[in-house]
Write an enzyme that holds these catalytic residues in place. Structure first.
Site, short mmCIF file in Angstrom:
data_model
loop_
_atom_site.label_atom_id
_atom_site.label_comp_id
_atom_site.label_asym_id
_atom_site.label_seq_id
_atom_site.Cartn_x
_atom_site.Cartn_y
_atom_site.Cartn_z
N SER A 163 0.81 -1.30 -0.12
CA SER A 163 0.20 0.11 0.12
C SER A 163 0.86 1.27 -0.14
O SER A 163 2.23 1.15 -0.03
CB SER A 163 -0.88 0.15 1.15
OG SER A 163 -0.11 0.43 2.28
N LYS A 164 0.26 2.51 -0.03
CA LYS A 164 0.82 3.64 -0.19
C LYS A 164 1.88 3.86 0.99
O LYS A 164 3.12 4.32 0.99
CB LYS A 164 -0.12 4.81 -0.07
CG LYS A 164 -0.84 4.81 -1.32
CD LYS A 164 -0.44 5.89 -2.42
CE LYS A 164 -0.78 5.55 -3.62
NZ LYS A 164 -2.10 4.98 -3.96
#
Length: 485
Positions: free
Chosen positions: A256-257
Site C-alpha cells: 500500500s501507499k
RNA sequence: GGCCCCGUCGUCUAGCGGCCUAGGACUCUGGCUUCUCAAGCCAGCUACGAGGGUUCGAAUCCCUUCGGGGCUACCA
C-alpha cells in the site's frame, strides 16, 4: 475449435497504478498473448467519488509505457465497447430492472444506520454478519409507503439457499455456502451500479473467457456467479477464474501507499526500465520452471501459463528489482541507453540538450553502463563532464590537500602538459611510468588523488577515460586548481 | 468472531512419492581481479512451520495444529 481466449485487465483507478495492479495486468497480458487471444483493457470507474480522470489517464499512460498493449479498450475502442464503465450505465440499469422483474433482485429500504445496528447485533450474537433479508418480501403497500417517504432504495440481489462451487485455475475447486454470502447490493440509492453488478455484466457482455485477478476478489466470486445466473448465462459459458496471489510489502502486509513506494510512476522517475519491472514482476508468483530468470517480454508471452502460477503470496524485493534493472541496463545498445538517459540528464539540469552535449554523453555512456543500477544515477555519474563551476566534494577535500597528493598532482601536471596525444591509453601510460614506476607510488594512492582533482569525488568512472572525455585543457586546469586548494 | 485462501533458504522460486546429503536467483559474508565505484569470477552461510498418519520410501498424499493473509461496505 476452441473459443478464442479473451482476457481483461479491469482496474479501478483510485490512485496511480501500483505494483500489484501491474503484476495482474502483466499476467493478463501474457496469458492473452500466449494463447493468441485478445487483451481487453477496461476501466472500472463506477465509484465516482474515488476515481478521477487524471488517474484514468495515468493508468493508460502507465500501461503504454510498460509495453502492455491492449487489443480493445480506451483510445482504440473495440467491438464490445465502450470500455469505461461510466459510459455503460444504461446497460447496468437495464439488467438491474430485469433482475427485479424476474424477482432475482428486490428493492431494499433499510438505511445505513439500521443496517449497521443490525450488523452489530449479529456480531454480538456471534452470527455471520450480513444482510438479514428484511426487505426481501416487501408488499406493494410497504413499497409504496417507503417511496412516499422519499426513502432511497437500493437494489439487492437475492441469494438463494445452497452453495456456489467453481474451479479456480490456480487454487482448484472452491465452494462457498450461501449462508455466508448475504444478499448484496447491485445498485446504490442514487441509481449508480456497484462493482459486483458492473463487473459481471461486462465480463459477460464483453465475452471474457478468462478472469485472472487478485486474490482479494476470491470471496466475491460467488456473487459474480449469481449475477451470471440471473442474466441467464449457461454454466459452460461462465468465464474461467484464476485468482492471483498477492504481492506483499516488506513487512508482510498487503502493498500500500504506506508500505514503501508502490506507484509505477515512482519507479519510472527513479530510472527503472519498463522491461525490468515487467521481468521482475513476472517472477512474483510465477516462474518459467527452469533456472532462467532474465527474460524478455516476448519470452514471457511464449512461456507463460496459468498452471505455473503459484498460489502463495510473494514479498516485493527492491534489491532484486535493482539487480534485474542493472542487468537490463547493461544489455542496452548504446543508442537505446542514450535515448533513455537524456531525459534524466535534462531534468537534473546536467545538460540542456545541445548536439555537442549529447555527443559527449554518448561517448561517456559506455564507461558508466556497467556501474549503474538505475537511470537516475546517470546525471551524478556524468556531472563532472559538464559542470561550469567545478568544485571538489567537501568530504574529499582533505584527501587532495596533503603533501603526498600535492606531489602527485605537481608531477602529473608536468607530465600531462608535455603529453602530445590525448587518449586514455597515452594518459595512463604516462602516469603509470611517472607516478607508479618512477615515484614508486601505489596505484590506488596516486590515482586516488588525481581522481578527486579531476572528477571532484573519490568515486567516479575510470580515471583515464574520464580525463580523455574531459579534454586536456579542462583536465590540466582542474589539476592546477586542486594544487591551489 | 465467521467464511475463504496460503505455508520450501532472509527474499523470489525449482520440486508435483524414490533423480533431494533439497537446485537456481537476489541479498549477505569471504576471496580473486582491480586506478575508485561497479561489473565479472570463485567459495560460503542459510529452508521443507510443528505433530501425527499413509507408504518399502514424503518437501511432495491425508489429518490435526500453529502461523500469515483476504473478505465480512450503498469500495474494488
Amino acid at each position: 475449435m476452441a473459443k478464442q481466449v479473451r482476457v481483461r485487465f479491469a482496474p479501478s483507478p483510485t490512485g496511480d497504478l501500483h505494483v500489484g495492479n501491474i503484476r495482474t495486468a502483466l499476467f493478463d497480458w501474457a496469458y492473452a498473448r500466449h494463447t493468441n487471444g485478445k487483451f481487453i483493457f477496461r476501466i472500472e470507474d463506477t465509484d465516482t467519488t474515488r476515481v478521477t480522470d487524471e488517474y484514468i489517464a495515468a493508468a493508460i499512460d502507465t500501461l503504454k509505457w510498460l509495453g502492455l498493449d491492449w487489443d480493445e479498450g480506451p483510445e482504440i475502442g473495440g467491438e464490445y465497447g465502450p470500455y469505461l464503465q461510466s459510459q455503460r450505465l444504461d446497460i447496468y440499469a437495464d439488467w438491474a430492472q430485469k433482475f427485479i422483474v424476474q424477482k432475482d433482485a428486490y428493492y431494499c429500504y433499510c438505511t445505513a444506520e439500521e443496517l449497521e445496528e443490525r450488523r452489530d447485533a449479529q456480531k454480538a450474537a456471534n452470527v455471520a454478519p450480513g444482510y438479514d433479508g428484511k426487505c426481501r418480501n416487501l408488499s406493494e403497500n410497504q413499497l409504496a409507503s417507503f417511496k412516499a417517504e422519499d426513502r432511497l432504495g437500493v437494489v439487492r440481489m437475492r441469494m438463494p439457499e445452497g452453495e456456489t462451487t467453481f474451479v479456480d485455475q490456480i487454487r482448484g475447486e472452491i465452494s462457498f455456502d450461501h449462508k455466508f454470502v448475504p444478499d448484496f447490493v447491485l445498485v446504490r440509492g442514487d441509481g449508480s451500479p456497484l462493482y459486483t453488478l458492473a463487473v459481471a455484466v461486462d465480463d459477460i457482455s464483453m465475452k471474457v473467457t478468462h478472469i485472472l485477478r487478485g486474490e482479494d476478489l476470491l470471496s466475491s466470486t460467488p456473487r459474480q456467479i449469481r449475477v451470471y445466473q440471473a442474466m441467464g448465462v449457461k454454466e459452460e459459458d461462465y468465464p474461467t477464474f484464476a485468482h492471483l496471489p498477492f504481492v506483499m510489502g516488506q513487512d508482510n502486509a498487503k502493498l500500500s501507499k504506506r508500505n514503501g513506494e508502490v506507484s509505477i510512476a515512482w519507479y519510472r522517475d527513479k530510472g527503472f526500465l519498463p522491461e525490468a519491472i515487467c521481468n521482475y514482476l513476472a517472477l512474483l508468483g510465477w516462474s518459467p520452471g527452469d533456472d532462467v530468470e532474465n527474460i524478455t517480454m516476448q519470452q514471457l508471452a511464449e512461456l507463460f501459463t496459468v498452471e505455473r502460477v503459484n498460489s502463495s503470496p510473494a514479498r516485493f524485493d527492491m534489491k532484486k528489482l535493482e539487480a534485474i534493472n542493472g542487468d537490463k541496463i547493461r544489455a542496452l545498445t548504446l543508442d537505446d541507453f542514450l535515448e533513455r538517459s537524456l531525459p534524466f540528464l535534462k531534468s537534473a539540469q546536467v545538460i540542456m540538450g545541445s548536439d555537442d552535449e549529447i555527443a559527449l554523453v554518448k561517448s561517456a555512456l559506455p564507461i558508466i553502463q556497467e556501474r549503474i543500477t538505475r537511470l537516475d544515477e546517470v546525471p551524478a555519474m556524468l556531472k563532472f563532464l559538464f559542470t561550469k563551476n567545478f568544485a571538489v566534494e567537501e568530504d574529499s577535500l582533505s584527501k587532495v590537500t596533503d603533501t603526498a597528493s600535492k606531489e602527485v598532482l605537481k608531477r602529473s601536471l608536468a607530465e600531462l602538459t608535455a603529453l602530445g596525444e590525448w587518449t586514455h591509453e597515452s594518459i595512463e601510460a604516462t602516469l603509470r611510468s611517472s607516478l607508479i614506476e618512477e615515484l614508486g607510488l601505489k596505484p590506488r594512492i596516486a590515482f586516488g588523488s588525481l581522481r578527486i582533482a579531476v572528477t571532484g569525488s573519490t568515486i567516479s568512472p575510470p580515471l583515464f577515460e574520464s580525463m580523455e572525455l574531459l579534454g586536456k585543457i579542462v583536465s590540466l586546469k582542474r589539476i592546477s586548481s586542486a594544487l591551489a586548494l
